[in-house]
Design a protein around this motif. Structure first.
Motif, mmCIF file in Angstrom:
data_model
loop_
_atom_site.group_PDB
_atom_site.id
_atom_site.type_symbol
_atom_site.label_atom_id
_atom_site.label_comp_id
_atom_site.label_asym_id
_atom_site.label_seq_id
_atom_site.Cartn_x
_atom_site.Cartn_y
_atom_site.Cartn_z
ATOM 1 N N MET A 1 0.853 -1.191 0.000
ATOM 2 C CA MET A 1 0.000 0.000 0.000
ATOM 3 C C MET A 1 0.889 1.241 0.000
ATOM 4 O O MET A 1 1.819 1.340 0.775
ATOM 5 N N THR A 2 0.603 2.179 -0.878
ATOM 6 C CA THR A 2 1.388 3.399 -0.942
ATOM 7 C C THR A 2 0.784 4.445 -0.028
ATOM 8 O O THR A 2 -0.427 4.544 0.120
ATOM 9 N N LYS A 3 1.670 5.206 0.582
ATOM 10 C CA LYS A 3 1.222 6.251 1.498
ATOM 11 C C LYS A 3 1.002 7.542 0.712
ATOM 12 O O LYS A 3 1.844 7.930 -0.100
ATOM 13 N N LYS A 4 -0.134 8.195 0.934
ATOM 14 C CA LYS A 4 -0.447 9.441 0.248
ATOM 15 C C LYS A 4 0.218 10.604 0.976
ATOM 16 O O LYS A 4 0.410 10.567 2.188
ATOM 17 N N ARG A 5 0.523 11.632 0.207
ATOM 18 C CA ARG A 5 1.071 12.853 0.805
ATOM 19 C C ARG A 5 -0.013 13.576 1.581
ATOM 20 O O ARG A 5 -1.193 13.486 1.249
ATOM 21 N N LYS A 6 0.404 14.347 2.588
ATOM 22 C CA LYS A 6 -0.569 15.100 3.387
ATOM 23 C C LYS A 6 -1.190 16.229 2.580
ATOM 24 O O LYS A 6 -2.353 16.558 2.770
ATOM 25 N N LYS A 7 -0.395 16.842 1.695
ATOM 26 C CA LYS A 7 -0.886 17.931 0.844
ATOM 27 C C LYS A 7 -0.598 17.586 -0.608
ATOM 28 O O LYS A 7 0.442 17.027 -0.920
ATOM 29 N N GLU A 8 -1.523 17.945 -1.455
ATOM 30 C CA GLU A 8 -1.384 17.667 -2.889
ATOM 31 C C GLU A 8 -1.971 18.841 -3.667
ATOM 32 O O GLU A 8 -2.917 19.476 -3.219
ATOM 33 N N LYS A 9 -1.419 19.122 -4.841
ATOM 34 C CA LYS A 9 -1.941 20.185 -5.705
ATOM 35 C C LYS A 9 -2.766 19.563 -6.811
ATOM 36 O O LYS A 9 -2.381 18.560 -7.406
ATOM 37 N N PHE A 10 -3.915 20.172 -7.080
ATOM 38 C CA PHE A 10 -4.819 19.720 -8.139
ATOM 39 C C PHE A 10 -5.091 20.898 -9.064
ATOM 40 O O PHE A 10 -5.527 21.950 -8.607
ATOM 41 N N TYR A 11 -4.835 20.699 -10.347
ATOM 42 C CA TYR A 11 -5.080 21.743 -11.345
ATOM 43 C C TYR A 11 -6.387 21.462 -12.072
ATOM 44 O O TYR A 11 -6.702 20.312 -12.350
ATOM 45 N N VAL A 12 -7.133 22.527 -12.374
ATOM 46 C CA VAL A 12 -8.330 22.396 -13.195
ATOM 47 C C VAL A 12 -7.837 22.226 -14.624
ATOM 48 O O VAL A 12 -7.211 23.123 -15.192
ATOM 49 N N GLU A 13 -8.079 21.051 -15.186
ATOM 50 C CA GLU A 13 -7.567 20.715 -16.510
ATOM 51 C C GLU A 13 -8.404 21.362 -17.609
ATOM 52 O O GLU A 13 -9.508 21.847 -17.367
ATOM 53 N N GLU A 14 -7.873 21.349 -18.823
ATOM 54 C CA GLU A 14 -8.563 21.901 -19.992
ATOM 55 C C GLU A 14 -9.863 21.139 -20.218
ATOM 56 O O GLU A 14 -9.878 19.909 -20.227
ATOM 57 N N GLY A 15 -10.972 21.845 -20.362
ATOM 58 C CA GLY A 15 -12.268 21.211 -20.583
ATOM 59 C C GLY A 15 -12.906 20.659 -19.320
ATOM 60 O O GLY A 15 -13.912 19.962 -19.390
ATOM 61 N N GLU A 16 -12.346 20.955 -18.168
ATOM 62 C CA GLU A 16 -12.872 20.469 -16.889
ATOM 63 C C GLU A 16 -13.422 21.659 -16.099
ATOM 64 O O GLU A 16 -12.849 22.749 -16.139
ATOM 65 N N THR A 17 -14.523 21.461 -15.396
ATOM 66 C CA THR A 17 -15.061 22.533 -14.570
ATOM 67 C C THR A 17 -14.419 22.488 -13.191
ATOM 68 O O THR A 17 -13.777 21.497 -12.821
ATOM 69 N N VAL A 18 -14.604 23.565 -12.435
ATOM 70 C CA VAL A 18 -14.086 23.612 -11.064
ATOM 71 C C VAL A 18 -14.743 22.512 -10.230
ATOM 72 O O VAL A 18 -14.076 21.836 -9.443
ATOM 73 N N ALA A 19 -16.040 22.299 -10.438
ATOM 74 C CA ALA A 19 -16.755 21.249 -9.703
ATOM 75 C C ALA A 19 -16.187 19.864 -10.023
ATOM 76 O O ALA A 19 -16.065 19.022 -9.128
ATOM 77 N N ASP A 20 -15.816 19.630 -11.285
ATOM 78 C CA ASP A 20 -15.201 18.353 -11.662
ATOM 79 C C ASP A 20 -13.880 18.139 -10.930
ATOM 80 O O ASP A 20 -13.580 17.042 -10.461
ATOM 81 N N CYS A 21 -13.098 19.199 -10.826
ATOM 82 C CA CYS A 21 -11.813 19.116 -10.136
ATOM 83 C C CYS A 21 -12.022 18.828 -8.646
ATOM 84 O O CYS A 21 -11.320 18.006 -8.061
ATOM 85 N N LEU A 22 -12.994 19.501 -8.039
ATOM 86 C CA LEU A 22 -13.284 19.264 -6.624
ATOM 87 C C LEU A 22 -13.777 17.842 -6.388
ATOM 88 O O LEU A 22 -13.420 17.211 -5.382
ATOM 89 N N ASN A 23 -14.567 17.322 -7.315
ATOM 90 C CA ASN A 23 -15.024 15.933 -7.204
ATOM 91 C C ASN A 23 -13.862 14.955 -7.342
ATOM 92 O O ASN A 23 -13.807 13.940 -6.650
ATOM 93 N N ARG A 24 -12.917 15.275 -8.217
ATOM 94 C CA ARG A 24 -11.721 14.439 -8.389
ATOM 95 C C ARG A 24 -10.876 14.439 -7.118
ATOM 96 O O ARG A 24 -10.347 13.407 -6.691
ATOM 97 N N MET A 25 -10.778 15.616 -6.471
ATOM 98 C CA MET A 25 -10.050 15.713 -5.210
ATOM 99 C C MET A 25 -10.690 14.821 -4.153
ATOM 100 O O MET A 25 -9.999 14.080 -3.452
ATOM 101 N N ALA A 26 -12.015 14.902 -4.033
ATOM 102 C CA ALA A 26 -12.736 14.113 -3.036
ATOM 103 C C ALA A 26 -12.584 12.614 -3.303
ATOM 104 O O ALA A 26 -12.426 11.825 -2.372
ATOM 105 N N ALA A 27 -12.604 12.230 -4.576
ATOM 106 C CA ALA A 27 -12.451 10.822 -4.932
ATOM 107 C C ALA A 27 -11.061 10.302 -4.560
ATOM 108 O O ALA A 27 -10.903 9.119 -4.252
#
Length: 68
Positions: free
Chosen positions: A1-27
């Protein structure tokens, strides 16, 4: 099992909405703690000179690992 970092950066990709990015973060198990915007620059030739202009703003969220 890999350990996740405590903090991570997420960029809103081309053709993606802010809500999509937030949902990806939550997932991935992160919750947003900060939103930042950074300019994306491009070089443009005008009258034989090269000028630097802002192309668009890039939105980035800093996510904190959710404690379960």
């Amino acid at each position: 099992m890999t350990k996740k970092r405590k903090k991570e950066k997420f960029y809103v990709e081309e053709g993606e909405t802010v809500a999509d990015c937030l949902n990806r973060m939550a997932a991935n198990g992160y919750q947003p703690v900060r939103r930042m915007e950074e300019p994306v620059l491009k070089e443009v030739k005008k009258n034989g000179k090269v000028d630097v202009e802002v192309s668009h703003q890039r939105i980035m969220f800093e996510g904190k690992l959710k404690e379960e």
